[in-house]
Write a protein that holds these residues in place. Structure first.
Motif, PDB file in Angstrom:
ATOM      1  N   THR A  35      30.412  13.512  28.067  1.00 42.52           N
ATOM      2  CA  THR A  35      31.277  13.783  26.924  1.00 42.52           C
ATOM      3  C   THR A  35      31.687  12.476  26.247  1.00 42.52           C
ATOM      4  N   GLY A  36      31.300  12.312  24.971  1.00 41.67           N
ATOM      5  CA  GLY A  36      31.689  11.148  24.194  1.00 41.67           C
ATOM      6  C   GLY A  36      31.074   9.834  24.648  1.00 41.67           C
ATOM      7  N   GLN A  37      30.018   9.898  25.446  1.00 43.03           N
ATOM      8  CA  GLN A  37      29.435   8.655  25.988  1.00 43.03           C
ATOM      9  C   GLN A  37      27.995   8.440  25.497  1.00 43.03           C
ATOM     10  N   TRP A  38      27.688   8.914  24.346  1.00 45.08           N
ATOM     11  CA  TRP A  38      26.310   8.825  23.862  1.00 45.08           C
ATOM     12  C   TRP A  38      25.861   7.372  23.674  1.00 45.08           C
ATOM     13  N   PHE A  39      26.767   6.528  23.193  1.00 54.82           N
ATOM     14  CA  PHE A  39      26.403   5.130  23.007  1.00 54.82           C
ATOM     15  C   PHE A  39      26.162   4.448  24.365  1.00 54.82           C
ATOM     16  N   ASP A  40      27.017   4.828  25.349  1.00 54.96           N
ATOM     17  CA  ASP A  40      26.833   4.278  26.690  1.00 54.96           C
ATOM     18  C   ASP A  40      25.504   4.735  27.290  1.00 54.96           C
ATOM     19  N   LEU A  41      25.177   6.002  27.052  1.00 62.60           N
ATOM     20  CA  LEU A  41      23.889   6.522  27.541  1.00 62.60           C
ATOM     21  C   LEU A  41      22.733   5.735  26.942  1.00 62.60           C
ATOM     22  N   LEU A 193      23.178  -4.747  43.295  1.00 64.96           N
ATOM     23  CA  LEU A 193      23.379  -4.846  41.844  1.00 64.96           C
ATOM     24  C   LEU A 193      23.781  -3.505  41.258  1.00 64.96           C
ATOM     25  N   GLY A 194      23.256  -2.415  41.844  1.00 67.34           N
ATOM     26  CA  GLY A 194      23.626  -1.078  41.360  1.00 67.34           C
ATOM     27  C   GLY A 194      25.098  -0.798  41.561  1.00 67.34           C
ATOM     28  N   PHE A 195      25.639  -1.147  42.740  1.00 67.62           N
ATOM     29  CA  PHE A 195      27.075  -0.963  42.993  1.00 67.62           C
ATOM     30  C   PHE A 195      27.902  -1.845  42.061  1.00 67.62           C
ATOM     31  N   VAL A 196      27.470  -3.096  41.913  1.00 71.35           N
ATOM     32  CA  VAL A 196      28.203  -4.020  41.043  1.00 71.35           C
ATOM     33  C   VAL A 196      28.190  -3.521  39.597  1.00 71.35           C
ATOM     34  N   LEU A 197      27.007  -3.063  39.142  1.00 76.44           N
ATOM     35  CA  LEU A 197      26.908  -2.563  37.765  1.00 76.44           C
ATOM     36  C   LEU A 197      27.823  -1.368  37.550  1.00 76.44           C
ATOM     37  N   TYR A 198      27.837  -0.454  38.502  1.00 77.85           N
ATOM     38  CA  TYR A 198      28.675   0.745  38.371  1.00 77.85           C
ATOM     39  C   TYR A 198      30.147   0.380  38.322  1.00 77.85           C
ATOM     40  N   MET A 199      30.595  -0.491  39.235  1.00 76.04           N
ATOM     41  CA  MET A 199      32.019  -0.850  39.263  1.00 76.04           C
ATOM     42  C   MET A 199      32.403  -1.664  38.029  1.00 76.04           C
ATOM     43  N   PHE A 200      31.564  -2.591  37.600  1.00 73.96           N
ATOM     44  CA  PHE A 200      31.838  -3.354  36.384  1.00 73.96           C
ATOM     45  C   PHE A 200      31.899  -2.441  35.167  1.00 73.96           C
ATOM     46  N   TYR A 201      30.988  -1.477  35.147  1.00 71.57           N
ATOM     47  CA  TYR A 201      30.956  -0.559  34.001  1.00 71.57           C
ATOM     48  C   TYR A 201      32.248   0.244  33.916  1.00 71.57           C
ATOM     49  N   ASN A 202      32.763   0.679  35.061  1.00 69.12           N
ATOM     50  CA  ASN A 202      34.017   1.441  35.061  1.00 69.12           C
ATOM     51  C   ASN A 202      35.195   0.595  34.605  1.00 69.12           C
ATOM     52  N   GLN A 204      34.851  -2.733  32.842  1.00 70.93           N
ATOM     53  CA  GLN A 204      34.628  -3.536  31.647  1.00 70.93           C
ATOM     54  C   GLN A 204      33.836  -2.816  30.556  1.00 70.93           C
ATOM     55  N   GLY A 205      33.331  -1.654  30.841  1.00 68.56           N
ATOM     56  CA  GLY A 205      32.541  -0.928  29.859  1.00 68.56           C
ATOM     57  C   GLY A 205      31.139  -1.509  29.725  1.00 68.56           C
ATOM     58  N   LEU A 206      30.599  -1.484  28.509  1.00 70.49           N
ATOM     59  CA  LEU A 206      29.220  -1.902  28.290  1.00 70.49           C
ATOM     60  C   LEU A 206      28.986  -3.392  28.502  1.00 70.49           C
ATOM     61  N   LEU A 207      30.063  -4.176  28.527  1.00 72.81           N
ATOM     62  CA  LEU A 207      29.904  -5.606  28.788  1.00 72.81           C
ATOM     63  C   LEU A 207      29.277  -5.838  30.160  1.00 72.81           C
ATOM     64  N   ALA A 208      29.523  -4.907  31.065  1.00 72.71           N
ATOM     65  CA  ALA A 208      28.973  -5.042  32.414  1.00 72.71           C
ATOM     66  C   ALA A 208      27.452  -5.049  32.408  1.00 72.71           C
ATOM     67  N   LEU A 209      26.867  -4.277  31.505  1.00 74.67           N
ATOM     68  CA  LEU A 209      25.404  -4.223  31.445  1.00 74.67           C
ATOM     69  C   LEU A 209      24.822  -5.589  31.122  1.00 74.67           C
ATOM     70  N   LEU A 210      25.490  -6.298  30.210  1.00 74.53           N
ATOM     71  CA  LEU A 210      24.999  -7.617  29.841  1.00 74.53           C
ATOM     72  C   LEU A 210      25.197  -8.606  30.988  1.00 74.53           C
ATOM     73  N   LEU A 211      26.346  -8.524  31.666  1.00 71.94           N
ATOM     74  CA  LEU A 211      26.647  -9.457  32.741  1.00 71.94           C
ATOM     75  C   LEU A 211      25.695  -9.288  33.928  1.00 71.94           C
ATOM     76  N   VAL A 212      25.230  -8.069  34.159  1.00 72.66           N
ATOM     77  CA  VAL A 212      24.359  -7.812  35.306  1.00 72.66           C
ATOM     78  C   VAL A 212      22.888  -7.927  34.919  1.00 72.66           C
ATOM     79  N   ALA A 213      22.558  -7.501  33.710  1.00 76.88           N
ATOM     80  CA  ALA A 213      21.156  -7.456  33.296  1.00 76.88           C
ATOM     81  C   ALA A 213      20.552  -8.858  33.166  1.00 76.88           C
ATOM     82  N   VAL A 214      21.346  -9.823  32.664  1.00 76.96           N
ATOM     83  CA  VAL A 214      20.807 -11.170  32.469  1.00 76.96           C
ATOM     84  C   VAL A 214      20.404 -11.820  33.796  1.00 76.96           C
TER      85      VAL A 214
END
Length: 571
Positions: A35-41, A193-202, A204-214
């Protein structure tokens, strides 16, 4: 590993019956929480696609570390979203690998595998009490459930892969090899990295994707560079070993056969062409391989700067093409239409191009720059080995052959005679016959027409003997105007008949001489006296057989009037 057409059709059918219905069932049973997370998806989908697009290729097997992204996606949005993203990741990966038409079955095959892995691991997670969007920090139990999900996901993935290898691909190699260990270690190293990405996402939001993906992208590049370096080192070791093996071969054909064999083992080679420089502006194809076997068609010639080989020869530099559209404009139609990737390397000796190697594969992007470098090194080894083999063959020919008639000489004849007698002693031969012939009144031919004309007669006689004997025996020049014919497994009666055929072939057809003393062409009639002896009937050792055949020649033929055949008799 080829897959049967019936199996490929069955794979498409299984996908059609299983995956669409299974996706609908998953959507109904485990509806997504978006719900309301299309951009996040969309952001997670892009991350999934990027990770899938950057696989590590080890021993031609792509390993893409998608599990950590799948874990974060599953915990954030639920099973259905993770399942859809996994299907997208498979398609992205296989598109990245540029599958050939005959490999299209791998798309539904992998889609089925990832669907089953996602479904089973997700059902296990929910059955144990897991939920979408857990709080990993406040609920330690949810961490264990997520870990169980990740382990089941990985183990089931390996079980299905091993099933595919042994049942569909009919592989006989051990599954638990180096590739398995590397994938297992890298998978469990990246799962945190999966656990870190999930917790960061909860938090920091989408910023977490950049912090983990790089960092992950950097890790993938490091892995790729590491395995590329390791592969190059392996190629270099193989190249050195192949170079030593070629240096041990003493025949030109043996060197070429080994060179092609080792190249085919190292690289995906469907077509191979080895050309040799035969003039200032022309190459001669001396070996041609089509689909792994030698081609019997006539070997063609290529002009300098014409076609791939001519271009490589002219420019003295290697070429690497990843698909047909890159090289088709340069060819003259010698390379089959099925070929895609192409690699061409000049064969250089003493800073001079002596030939060109062309390798082709039906796969696109089958060759890499590192492989081009290795083939270039191998061509240097090949040039040295070929040069050595040619010198050896020349030296061997000069030591075994008569320089005038090109027949085997007395030294070689003695060697063969000894070997044949050894076979007699070891009961590998039952009988061995020897024919000795001597041209009658040959001195008068030399005195009348000149020694050069006498040489012409000797050469023509050698040719007639070779044509008559063929593969049934060994013809040699014994000395002067004497010739010998060794006939394994020929009884005395058969040897006598052969000797009579030789006598008639000499007496009934005049010899043509071009270089007589008066500079005119002449037809000269000559005759020969011939002696025959057979072992073990007439002799029990090599020199005795020669002596008795020679006695038959002079006593039974020469003294009886010449131009006749006589067999040895102890009386």
């Amino acid at each position: 590993m080829a897959v049967q057409p019936k199996t490929k059709k069955a794979i498409f059918l299984v996908w059609l019956l299983l995956v669409p219905a299974g996706m609908w069932f998953t959507y109904q049973t485990f509806p997504p929480h978006i719900t309301g997370q299309w951009f996040d998806l969309l952001a997670f989908l892009i991350l999934t696609s990027v990770v899938a697009f950057m696989p590590m290729v080890i021993n031609n097997t792509p390993i893409f570390l998608i599990q950590w992204v799948s874990l974060a996606t599953f915990l954030s949005f639920g099973l259905f979203v993770e399942m859809v993203f996994a299907q997208v990741a498979v398609i992205v990966l296989l598109l990245r690998l540029r599958l050939q038409k005959e490999q299209y079955f791998r798309i539904p095959l992998n889609l089925v595998m990832f669907f089953l892995v996602s479904l089973v691991s997700g059902v296990v997670y929910y059955s144990l009490g897991g939920e979408t969007g857990p709080s990993l920090i406040n609920d330690p139990n949810s961490i264990w459930l997520a870990a169980v999900y990740a382990v089941v996901n990985y183990l089931l993935n390996q079980v299905i892969i091993s099933f595919y290898l042994y049942v569909i691909y009919k592989s006989k190699e051990s599954y638990f090899g180096k590739d398995f260990m590397v994938e297992t270690i890298t998978t469990f190293l990246t799962l945190p990295l999966g656990f870190v990405l999930y917790m960061f996402y909860n938090q920091q939001g989408l910023l977490a994707l950049l912090l983990v993906a790089v960092p992950f992208a950097s890790l993938s590049i490091i892995f790729k560079l590491y395995y590329t370096t390791e592969k190059i080192n392996e190629y270099l070791q193989n190249a050195a070993e192949i170079g030593h093996q070629m240096a041990e071969r003493l025949e030109v054909n043996g060197v070429i056969d080994l060179f092609i064999q080792k190249l085919s083992e190292m690289l995906p080679v469907d077509y191979a062409y080895i050309s040799e420089v035969v003039s200032e502006d022309e190459l001669q194809v001396i070996r041609r391989i089509n689909d792994g076997s030698g081609a019997n068609s006539e070997m063609f010639r290529i002009k300098q700067n014409v076609g791939i080989s001519g271009y490589v020869w002219k420019k003295q530099k290697s070429c690497l093409y990843h698909s047909k559209k890159e090289w088709i404009k340069y060819t003259e139609g010698h390379i089959p239409e099925e070929a895609e990737s192409l690699l061409a390397v000049p064969i250089v000796r003493n800073k001079k191009v002596i030939g060109v190697l062309v390798l082709a594969s039906k796969q696109k992007r089958a060759y890499e720059k590192s492989q081009l470098m290795i083939v270039d090194i191998l061509c240097s080894y090949f040039a040295v080995a070929i040069d050595n083999a040619k010198h050896y063959e020349l030296t061997k020919t000069q030591s075994e052959r008569c320089a005038l008639t090109k027949l085997y000489n007395y030294r070689y004849f003695e060697k063969i005679l000894t070997e044949e007698f050894n076979k007699l002693f070891q009961f590998e031969r039952k009988v061995l016959s020897l024919i000795i012939l001597d041209i009658d009144h040959f001195k008068s031919v030399n005195d009348t027409y000149g020694h050069q004309s006498g040489n012409e007669i000797l050469c023509e006689l050698a040719s007639r003997l070779c044509n008559l004997i063929g593969s049934r025996g060994t013809v040699a020049r014994y000395g002067g105007e004497e010739f010998v014919v060794l006939l394994p497994e020929a009884k005395k009666e058969e040897a006598f008949q052969m000797a009579e055929m030789i006598r008639q072939a000499i007496a009934n057809w005049p010899f043509t001489i071009q270089q007589s003393l008066d500079l005119k062409q002449h037809q000269v009639k000559i005759t020969a006296s011939i002696g025959v002896a057979t072992a073990p009937e007439d002799a029990e050792e090599p020199l005795a057989l020669v002596r008795h055949a020679d006695r038959a020649l002079y006593v039974g033929a020469k003294r009886a009037g010449r131009n006749r055949v006589a067999e040895y008799s102890s009386c």
